[in-house]
Write a protein that holds these residues in place. Structure first.
Motif, PDB file in Angstrom:
ATOM      1  N   ARG A  12       0.809  -1.222   0.000  1.00  0.00           N
ATOM      2  CA  ARG A  12       0.000   0.000   0.000  1.00  0.00           C
ATOM      3  C   ARG A  12       0.845   1.276   0.000  1.00  0.00           C
ATOM      4  O   ARG A  12       0.293   2.378   0.005  1.00  0.00           O
ATOM      5  CB  ARG A  12      -0.963  -0.012   1.183  1.00  0.00           C
ATOM      6  CG  ARG A  12      -1.929  -1.196   1.114  1.00  0.00           C
ATOM      7  CD  ARG A  12      -2.971  -1.138   2.207  1.00  0.00           C
ATOM      8  NE  ARG A  12      -3.856  -0.005   1.994  1.00  0.00           N
ATOM      9  CZ  ARG A  12      -4.281   0.781   2.970  1.00  0.00           C
ATOM     10  NH1 ARG A  12      -3.867   0.595   4.216  1.00  0.00           N
ATOM     11  NH2 ARG A  12      -5.110   1.781   2.704  1.00  0.00           N
ATOM     12  N   ASN A  13       2.144   1.146   0.040  1.00  0.00           N
ATOM     13  CA  ASN A  13       3.049   2.301  -0.046  1.00  0.00           C
ATOM     14  C   ASN A  13       2.670   3.405   0.936  1.00  0.00           C
ATOM     15  O   ASN A  13       2.612   3.176   2.115  1.00  0.00           O
ATOM     16  CB  ASN A  13       3.130   2.802  -1.491  1.00  0.00           C
ATOM     17  CG  ASN A  13       3.703   1.743  -2.417  1.00  0.00           C
ATOM     18  OD1 ASN A  13       4.655   1.073  -2.070  1.00  0.00           O
ATOM     19  ND2 ASN A  13       3.095   1.565  -3.584  1.00  0.00           N
ATOM     20  N   ASP A  14       2.381   4.625   0.453  1.00  0.00           N
ATOM     21  CA  ASP A  14       2.145   5.759   1.345  1.00  0.00           C
ATOM     22  C   ASP A  14       0.876   5.614   2.177  1.00  0.00           C
ATOM     23  O   ASP A  14       0.703   6.319   3.169  1.00  0.00           O
ATOM     24  CB  ASP A  14       2.082   7.061   0.546  1.00  0.00           C
ATOM     25  CG  ASP A  14       3.428   7.443  -0.048  1.00  0.00           C
ATOM     26  OD1 ASP A  14       4.461   6.920   0.449  1.00  0.00           O
ATOM     27  OD2 ASP A  14       3.462   8.237  -1.002  1.00  0.00           O
ATOM     28  N   GLU A  15      -0.044   4.747   1.765  1.00  0.00           N
ATOM     29  CA  GLU A  15      -1.279   4.537   2.517  1.00  0.00           C
ATOM     30  C   GLU A  15      -1.110   3.462   3.594  1.00  0.00           C
ATOM     31  O   GLU A  15      -2.040   3.180   4.341  1.00  0.00           O
ATOM     32  CB  GLU A  15      -2.410   4.133   1.578  1.00  0.00           C
ATOM     33  CG  GLU A  15      -2.776   5.206   0.567  1.00  0.00           C
ATOM     34  CD  GLU A  15      -3.863   4.749  -0.385  1.00  0.00           C
ATOM     35  OE1 GLU A  15      -4.323   3.595  -0.238  1.00  0.00           O
ATOM     36  OE2 GLU A  15      -4.247   5.547  -1.235  1.00  0.00           O
ATOM     37  N   SER A  16       0.052   2.879   3.684  1.00  0.00           N
ATOM     38  CA  SER A  16       0.294   1.762   4.590  1.00  0.00           C
ATOM     39  C   SER A  16       0.443   2.223   6.034  1.00  0.00           C
ATOM     40  O   SER A  16       1.247   3.099   6.341  1.00  0.00           O
ATOM     41  CB  SER A  16       1.569   1.022   4.161  1.00  0.00           C
ATOM     42  OG  SER A  16       2.003   0.161   5.178  1.00  0.00           O
ATOM     43  N   VAL A  17      -0.319   1.610   6.929  1.00  0.00           N
ATOM     44  CA  VAL A  17      -0.213   1.913   8.357  1.00  0.00           C
ATOM     45  C   VAL A  17       1.083   1.337   8.928  1.00  0.00           C
ATOM     46  O   VAL A  17       1.786   2.003   9.686  1.00  0.00           O
ATOM     47  CB  VAL A  17      -1.440   1.371   9.118  1.00  0.00           C
ATOM     48  CG1 VAL A  17      -1.256   1.525  10.625  1.00  0.00           C
ATOM     49  CG2 VAL A  17      -2.712   2.095   8.656  1.00  0.00           C
ATOM     50  N   SER A  18       1.417   0.104   8.560  1.00  0.00           N
ATOM     51  CA  SER A  18       2.654  -0.498   9.086  1.00  0.00           C
ATOM     52  C   SER A  18       3.875   0.304   8.646  1.00  0.00           C
ATOM     53  O   SER A  18       4.812   0.521   9.418  1.00  0.00           O
ATOM     54  CB  SER A  18       2.787  -1.960   8.639  1.00  0.00           C
ATOM     55  OG  SER A  18       2.899  -2.065   7.233  1.00  0.00           O
ATOM     56  N   ARG A  19       3.856   0.769   7.411  1.00  0.00           N
ATOM     57  CA  ARG A  19       4.975   1.562   6.889  1.00  0.00           C
ATOM     58  C   ARG A  19       5.061   2.917   7.594  1.00  0.00           C
ATOM     59  O   ARG A  19       6.152   3.400   7.923  1.00  0.00           O
ATOM     60  CB  ARG A  19       4.805   1.733   5.380  1.00  0.00           C
ATOM     61  CG  ARG A  19       6.037   2.157   4.638  1.00  0.00           C
ATOM     62  CD  ARG A  19       5.746   2.286   3.147  1.00  0.00           C
ATOM     63  NE  ARG A  19       5.488   1.007   2.511  1.00  0.00           N
ATOM     64  CZ  ARG A  19       6.364   0.340   1.773  1.00  0.00           C
ATOM     65  NH1 ARG A  19       7.574   0.841   1.592  1.00  0.00           N
ATOM     66  NH2 ARG A  19       6.050  -0.795   1.202  1.00  0.00           N
TER      67      ARG A  19
END
Length: 197
Positions: A12-19
């Motif tokens: 999910r790139n920029d939408e990723s919560v883990s990231r």
């Protein structure tokens, strides 16, 4: 200067919560430690799956490898080198179908090398990547982390321990697709700030 290895896997790139959690933790740790950051984004899907030729190449002593084996073992050598150089390792991982993303399993198969990252001893196996601090920033849409259907964190902690990494801290934003998801994400970010302080 110390090194932080940041391993991410969300598609999910920029939408990723883990990231997002991992990025903030890495940013704060790097500030506090004056560390350099090396990022390995597994979501790029550029890691090969292990096969019999690559497995043989990875186990062959460096000086005895054929040119073809050197080429096959190159990515494994690189991934292992990143682990060996890092004092701190941050994994930013989503839960996919109750477990780790396939890309992380591919990574694990490439870094588990007998005689390099672990060894067989009289009383069983012994991890060789000791003295490292590990953080897990994990996001799950519905699966509660630590529940009986969480097959991800027990496996990951066991695998890291198998390689000698036993000092592991976990920050989870779980069940975020249900009611109160935004609050759970905010709470996880607050936990990240506490860990990095």
């Amino acid at each position: 200067m110390s090194t932080i290895l940041h391993i991410t896997a969300s598609i999910r790139n920029d939408e990723s919560v883990s990231r997002s959690l991992g990025n903030r933790l890495v940013e704060r740790l790097a500030e506090n430690q004056g560390a350099i950051v090396v990022t390995r984004d597994l979501a790029k899907n550029d890691l090969p799956y292990i096969d019999v030729e690559r497995f043989a190449a990875n186990l062959a002593p460096y000086a005895e490898r054929s040119p073809e084996q050197h080429e096959l073992a190159k990515i494994s050598d690189e991934l292992i080198g990143e682990l060996q150089e890092a004092e701190t390792i941050v994994f930013s991982l989503p839960v996919y179908n109750f477990a780790v993303p396939a890309t992380l399993k591919a990574w694990a198969d490439l870094v588990a090398r007998a005689g390099t990252t672990f060894r067989y001893a009289e009383n069983g196996s012994e991890g060789l990547l000791t003295g490292k601090k590990v953080y897990l920033t994990i996001a799950s849409g519905g699966m509660p982390i630590g529940s009986e259907i969480d097959f991800m964190t027990p496996w990951l902690k066991f695998f890291l321990g198998f390689l000698g990494m036993t000092d592991v801290e976990l920050v989870a934003a779980d069940g975020i697709m249900g009611e109160g998801g935004e609050e759970k994400i905010a709470e996880a970010h607050q936990e990240v700030e506490k860990l990095a302080a």
